[in-house]
Design a protein around this motif. Sequence first.
Motif, mmCIF file in Angstrom:
data_model
loop_
_atom_site.group_PDB
_atom_site.id
_atom_site.type_symbol
_atom_site.label_atom_id
_atom_site.label_comp_id
_atom_site.label_asym_id
_atom_site.label_seq_id
_atom_site.Cartn_x
_atom_site.Cartn_y
_atom_site.Cartn_z
ATOM 1 N N ILE A 123 19.779 -4.423 85.217
ATOM 2 C CA ILE A 123 20.835 -3.613 85.841
ATOM 3 C C ILE A 123 22.186 -3.937 85.220
ATOM 4 O O ILE A 123 22.983 -3.049 84.918
ATOM 5 C CB ILE A 123 20.849 -3.817 87.370
ATOM 6 N N SER A 124 22.441 -5.217 84.999
ATOM 7 C CA SER A 124 23.702 -5.628 84.379
ATOM 8 C C SER A 124 23.861 -5.010 82.996
ATOM 9 O O SER A 124 24.924 -4.477 82.664
ATOM 10 C CB SER A 124 23.753 -7.158 84.282
ATOM 11 N N PHE A 125 22.797 -5.040 82.193
ATOM 12 C CA PHE A 125 22.898 -4.489 80.847
ATOM 13 C C PHE A 125 22.997 -2.963 80.854
ATOM 14 O O PHE A 125 23.652 -2.383 79.989
ATOM 15 C CB PHE A 125 21.737 -4.961 79.973
ATOM 16 N N ILE A 126 22.368 -2.304 81.820
ATOM 17 C CA ILE A 126 22.539 -0.851 81.941
ATOM 18 C C ILE A 126 24.000 -0.531 82.259
ATOM 19 O O ILE A 126 24.589 0.385 81.676
ATOM 20 C CB ILE A 126 21.589 -0.270 83.013
ATOM 21 N N ALA B 162 28.723 -5.324 86.880
ATOM 22 C CA ALA B 162 27.831 -5.904 85.870
ATOM 23 C C ALA B 162 27.917 -7.430 85.911
ATOM 24 O O ALA B 162 26.899 -8.123 85.770
ATOM 25 C CB ALA B 162 28.189 -5.390 84.478
ATOM 26 N N GLY B 163 29.119 -7.955 86.150
ATOM 27 C CA GLY B 163 29.293 -9.400 86.279
ATOM 28 C C GLY B 163 28.554 -9.971 87.481
ATOM 29 O O GLY B 163 27.994 -11.063 87.412
ATOM 30 N N LEU C 11 19.240 -4.861 76.068
ATOM 31 C CA LEU C 11 18.571 -4.221 77.200
ATOM 32 C C LEU C 11 17.081 -4.071 76.928
ATOM 33 O O LEU C 11 16.251 -4.410 77.782
ATOM 34 C CB LEU C 11 19.210 -2.861 77.496
ATOM 35 N N TYR C 12 16.706 -3.604 75.758
ATOM 36 C CA TYR C 12 15.294 -3.413 75.422
ATOM 37 C C TYR C 12 14.544 -4.743 75.393
ATOM 38 O O TYR C 12 13.406 -4.825 75.861
ATOM 39 C CB TYR C 12 15.135 -2.673 74.094
#
Length: 159
Positions: free
Chosen positions: A57-60, A74-75, A141-142
Amino acid sequence: MLSYIALFAEIRHVHGTAWFFFTAAIVGVALRPIVGNLFDQRGPFFVLLPSVIGLIISFILICTLHSQWQLILAGVFFGAADGAIFPTVQSWVLKAAGKERRESATGQFLNCYDFGMGIGAYLLGKVIDISNYATMFQVILYFTIAYLFFTLFYARRKA
């Protein structure tokens, strides 16, 4: 990843990167006692699976970054994930090593962690060289999604 977040936010014209780091640190520290209890009561996968989802979720949020609030959120997710994953994996390694090999296991774990951080920063820098920051965060993310599948596979195998 942490080395590049400020530069990526600047490119996206999002200010207040310090809030990302501050929020991540506060959330990570606040969750560690809870994570320790969950690890002791339910095992590592009970902590790792939701933590990896939080990391995704953070990387999205970072990949689609367009506001300071999104960066702060994101943090929150990054801090929760990072604050849970590192101590869980470290505790898991120490538990598996036993008392007589604890020092060696700690050294190996930290050496692998440092090597991963170093080689990761280098490889991510190479991704940036051939593309851009957005692509680099998509690559992260991947890999994080792949990590989730490896974790699920290993959790099922252990069950």
